[in-house]
Design an enzyme around this catalytic site. Structure first.
Site, PDB file in Angstrom:
ATOM      1  N   SER A  89      57.942  42.979  36.451  1.00  0.00           N
ATOM      2  CA  SER A  89      56.735  43.721  36.825  1.00  0.00           C
ATOM      3  C   SER A  89      56.511  43.761  38.330  1.00  0.00           C
ATOM      4  O   SER A  89      55.933  44.716  38.850  1.00  0.00           O
ATOM      5  CB  SER A  89      55.512  43.109  36.138  1.00  0.00           C
ATOM      6  OG  SER A  89      55.413  41.722  36.437  1.00  0.00           O
ATOM      7  N   ASP A 251      44.037  41.464  38.105  1.00  0.00           N
ATOM      8  CA  ASP A 251      44.333  40.475  37.058  1.00  0.00           C
ATOM      9  C   ASP A 251      44.583  39.081  37.621  1.00  0.00           C
ATOM     10  O   ASP A 251      44.816  38.146  36.859  1.00  0.00           O
ATOM     11  CB  ASP A 251      45.522  40.922  36.214  1.00  0.00           C
ATOM     12  CG  ASP A 251      46.828  41.006  37.000  1.00  0.00           C
ATOM     13  OD1 ASP A 251      46.800  40.784  38.235  1.00  0.00           O
ATOM     14  OD2 ASP A 251      47.871  41.298  36.383  1.00  0.00           O
ATOM     15  N   HIS A 254      49.364  39.543  39.371  1.00  0.00           N
ATOM     16  CA  HIS A 254      50.293  40.426  40.076  1.00  0.00           C
ATOM     17  C   HIS A 254      49.779  40.746  41.479  1.00  0.00           C
ATOM     18  O   HIS A 254      48.574  40.678  41.726  1.00  0.00           O
ATOM     19  CB  HIS A 254      50.482  41.725  39.290  1.00  0.00           C
ATOM     20  CG  HIS A 254      51.162  41.529  37.972  1.00  0.00           C
ATOM     21  ND1 HIS A 254      50.465  41.266  36.808  1.00  0.00           N
ATOM     22  CD2 HIS A 254      52.483  41.531  37.639  1.00  0.00           C
ATOM     23  CE1 HIS A 254      51.325  41.128  35.810  1.00  0.00           C
ATOM     24  NE2 HIS A 254      52.546  41.269  36.283  1.00  0.00           N
TER      25      HIS A 254
END
Length: 270
Positions: A89, A251, A254
């Protein structure tokens, strides 16, 4: 005479039978082992509880990151430099909402401007990927005969407690396959997961230690396989730790747009 006569005679203790001594030693050992096991169980319980709490605190992945494939710097002359970005990611750019904020777009734009030539970018990174997931990404990337591959991977190997030897073996396999095809490879090694605030001590300390151990193993193996490495944990970890509200996305796991910009700036010179 009086003093000497008042002395208490020393009566030797009868010898303790060997079997009794063994039982005493065994009893002490059991008590010590039990205490150690209890402490280990308590510590393990704390870590598992913290891991569950961190999973509840960190939201699950929702919408996919923006696509960043395309040609950057099309007005520059010459054949486009083909770049592929692989990994997890952090390579895909999860956490931002605009194409230009993704690490792929940032790297392609920076390369185009520095080299004054167009850059064609293909992103095959997958959110949630482990190092074991690199092989299909590499196979897809090779269809475009890339000049440069950028790999960002390792964080999920740490959070999933993948054996580091296995994770590194998959990474080395990807690097060697790309190098055999004539592609230069730049690997951003495992980031410092100890900078993530939802992970509380002592789990945070272990996450930092595991991250550094994997990053060190990645560095040695990738260089031996003919690739280049950039130590993202060493270069970015202190800043992410000091300014979590700026460096992390909503979040808190990240990178934010600013965090990705720092990562791209660290990778670009290599």
């Amino acid at each position: 005479m009086g003093v000497a006569g008042s002395a208490v005679p020393i009566v030797p203790r009868p010898p303790v039978p060997r079997r009794s001594r063994v039982r005493q030693i065994a009893r002490v050992a059991v008590i010590g082992t039990g205490a150690t096991a209890a402490a280990l169980a308590a510590t393990t319980g704390v870590l598992l509880g913290q891991a569950r709490q961190a999973r509840r605190t960190i939201p699950a992945a929702e919408a996919p990151p923006p696509r960043c494939d395309g040609v950057y710097g099309p007005k520059f002359p010459g054949r486009p430099l083909t770049v592929v970005i692989l990994g997890d990611s952090s390579a895909a750019g999860y956490g931002v909402h605009r194409r230009r904020e993704t690490p792929g777009a940032l790297l392609a734009t920076g390369l185009s401007r520095r080299l004054r030539r167009p850059v064609r970018l293909h992103r095959y990174a997958v959110v949630g990927s482990l190092s074991s997931g690199l092989k299909p990404q590499v196979e897809s990337a090779l269809e475009h005969s890339p000049d440069v591959a950028v790999i960002l991977v390792g964080g999920n190997d740490v959070t999933n407690r993948s054996p580091f030897a296995v994770a590194v073996r998959h990474l080395v396999g990807a690097v060697r396959t790309l190098r055999e095809a004539g592609c230069e490879v730049v690997v951003g090694t495992c980031p410092d997961l100890g900078a993530i605030r939802p992970i509380q001590p002592p789990l945070r300390w272990l996450a930092r230690r595991w991250s550094r151990q994997l990053a060190a193993a990645q560095t040695v193996a990738v260089v031996e396989a003919g690739g280049w490495t950039v130590s993202l944990g060493d270069l970015l970890g202190p800043r992410f730790t000091a300014e979590p509200t700026r460096m992390f996305a909503w979040d808190r796991f990240h990178p934010s747009a600013e965090g990705y910009a720092m990562a791209a700036a660290a990778l670009l010179p290599t």
